[in-house]
Design a protein around this motif. Structure first.
Motif, short mmCIF file in Angstrom:
data_model
loop_
_atom_site.label_atom_id
_atom_site.label_comp_id
_atom_site.label_asym_id
_atom_site.label_seq_id
_atom_site.Cartn_x
_atom_site.Cartn_y
_atom_site.Cartn_z
N UNK A 1 12.83 -15.52 7.13
CA UNK A 1 13.88 -15.80 5.78
C UNK A 1 14.31 -14.64 5.08
N UNK A 2 13.75 -13.68 4.97
CA UNK A 2 14.39 -12.30 4.10
C UNK A 2 15.50 -11.92 5.06
N UNK A 3 15.45 -12.01 6.07
CA UNK A 3 16.41 -11.38 6.88
C UNK A 3 17.82 -12.40 6.70
N UNK B 1 17.92 -23.74 9.90
CA UNK B 1 18.10 -23.02 8.46
C UNK B 1 18.67 -23.81 7.55
N UNK B 2 19.70 -24.65 7.86
CA UNK B 2 20.69 -25.33 6.66
C UNK B 2 19.72 -26.26 5.99
N UNK B 3 18.94 -27.06 6.99
CA UNK B 3 17.90 -27.91 6.51
C UNK B 3 17.09 -27.37 5.56
N UNK B 4 16.36 -26.28 5.94
CA UNK B 4 15.31 -25.59 5.25
C UNK B 4 15.79 -25.13 4.01
N UNK B 5 17.05 -24.60 3.89
CA UNK B 5 17.49 -24.00 2.62
C UNK B 5 17.78 -25.27 1.67
N UNK C 1 17.43 -15.84 -6.70
CA UNK C 1 16.38 -15.80 -5.90
C UNK C 1 16.52 -14.31 -4.83
N UNK C 2 17.78 -14.80 -4.35
CA UNK C 2 17.88 -13.80 -3.30
C UNK C 2 18.21 -12.19 -3.69
#
Length: 89
Positions: free
Chosen positions: A4-6, A59-63, A86-87
Protein backbone atom coordinates in the motif's frame (compact mmCIF):
# COMPACT_ATOMS: atom_id res chain seq x y z
CA UNK A 1 3.05 -7.36 -5.30
CA UNK A 2 3.31 -3.70 -4.36
CA UNK A 3 2.56 -2.67 -0.84
CA UNK A 4 0.00 0.00 0.00
CA UNK A 5 2.78 2.45 0.90
CA UNK A 6 4.60 1.85 -2.40
CA UNK A 7 1.39 2.37 -4.38
CA UNK A 8 0.48 5.55 -2.49
CA UNK A 9 4.04 6.85 -2.98
CA UNK A 10 3.75 6.34 -6.74
CA UNK A 11 0.40 8.16 -6.76
CA UNK A 12 1.94 11.03 -4.77
CA UNK A 13 4.86 11.27 -7.21
CA UNK A 14 2.46 11.33 -10.16
CA UNK A 15 0.33 14.09 -8.65
CA UNK A 16 3.18 16.29 -7.42
CA UNK A 17 5.35 15.95 -10.54
CA UNK A 18 2.75 16.11 -13.30
CA UNK A 19 0.11 18.50 -11.99
CA UNK A 20 0.23 21.97 -10.46
CA UNK A 21 -2.34 21.06 -7.80
CA UNK A 22 -4.21 17.96 -6.60
CA UNK A 23 -7.37 19.59 -8.00
CA UNK A 24 -5.76 19.68 -11.46
CA UNK A 25 -5.01 15.96 -11.13
CA UNK A 26 -8.58 15.24 -10.03
CA UNK A 27 -10.02 17.15 -12.98
CA UNK A 28 -7.66 15.41 -15.39
CA UNK A 29 -8.70 11.93 -14.27
CA UNK A 30 -12.39 12.84 -13.98
CA UNK A 31 -12.79 12.09 -17.69
CA UNK A 32 -16.56 12.68 -17.88
CA UNK A 33 -16.48 15.79 -15.66
CA UNK A 34 -19.11 14.51 -13.23
CA UNK A 35 -17.10 15.49 -10.14
CA UNK A 36 -16.41 11.87 -9.18
CA UNK A 37 -13.77 9.29 -10.03
CA UNK A 38 -15.19 5.95 -11.13
CA UNK A 39 -13.31 2.67 -10.81
CA UNK A 40 -12.25 3.04 -14.47
CA UNK A 41 -10.97 6.57 -13.83
CA UNK A 42 -9.08 5.43 -10.72
CA UNK A 43 -7.56 2.61 -12.79
CA UNK A 44 -6.38 5.21 -15.33
CA UNK A 45 -4.78 7.22 -12.51
CA UNK A 46 -3.03 4.06 -11.29
CA UNK A 47 -1.85 3.28 -14.82
CA UNK A 48 -0.31 6.75 -15.09
CA UNK A 49 1.33 6.16 -11.68
CA UNK A 50 2.92 3.04 -13.19
CA UNK A 51 1.04 0.54 -11.04
CA UNK A 52 1.26 -2.95 -12.53
CA UNK A 53 -1.72 -3.79 -14.75
CA UNK A 54 -2.22 -7.13 -13.04
CA UNK A 55 -3.06 -5.54 -9.68
CA UNK A 56 -4.58 -2.28 -10.95
CA UNK A 57 -8.18 -3.53 -10.75
CA UNK A 58 -7.77 -4.83 -7.22
CA UNK A 59 -6.02 -1.68 -6.05
CA UNK A 60 -8.65 0.60 -7.60
CA UNK A 61 -11.40 -1.33 -5.81
CA UNK A 62 -9.53 -1.11 -2.51
CA UNK A 63 -8.88 2.62 -2.92
CA UNK A 64 -12.55 3.30 -3.59
CA UNK A 65 -13.54 1.05 -0.69
CA UNK A 66 -11.10 2.83 1.63
CA UNK A 67 -11.81 6.44 0.68
CA UNK A 68 -15.46 6.41 -0.46
CA UNK A 69 -16.96 7.85 2.72
CA UNK A 70 -20.48 8.39 1.33
CA UNK A 71 -20.59 4.83 -0.07
CA UNK A 72 -21.70 5.82 -3.57
CA UNK A 73 -19.02 3.75 -5.30
CA UNK A 74 -17.03 6.78 -6.45
CA UNK A 75 -14.31 9.10 -5.13
CA UNK A 76 -15.52 12.70 -5.06
CA UNK A 77 -13.30 15.75 -4.65
CA UNK A 78 -13.59 15.85 -0.85
CA UNK A 79 -12.71 12.16 -0.60
CA UNK A 80 -9.82 12.66 -3.04
CA UNK A 81 -8.47 15.55 -0.92
CA UNK A 82 -8.64 13.34 2.18
CA UNK A 83 -6.73 10.60 0.36
CA UNK A 84 -4.08 13.06 -0.84
CA UNK A 85 -3.75 14.43 2.68
CA UNK A 86 -3.17 10.91 4.01
CA UNK A 87 -0.58 10.22 1.32
CA UNK A 88 1.38 13.36 2.26
CA UNK A 89 1.59 12.31 5.92
Amino acid sequence: MSTKDEILKKVQILITHHFKTPEDAFRFFDENGDGKLSKKEVKNLLKEAEINGFIRGLVSSKLIEGYDKDNDGYINWEEFKAAISEIKN
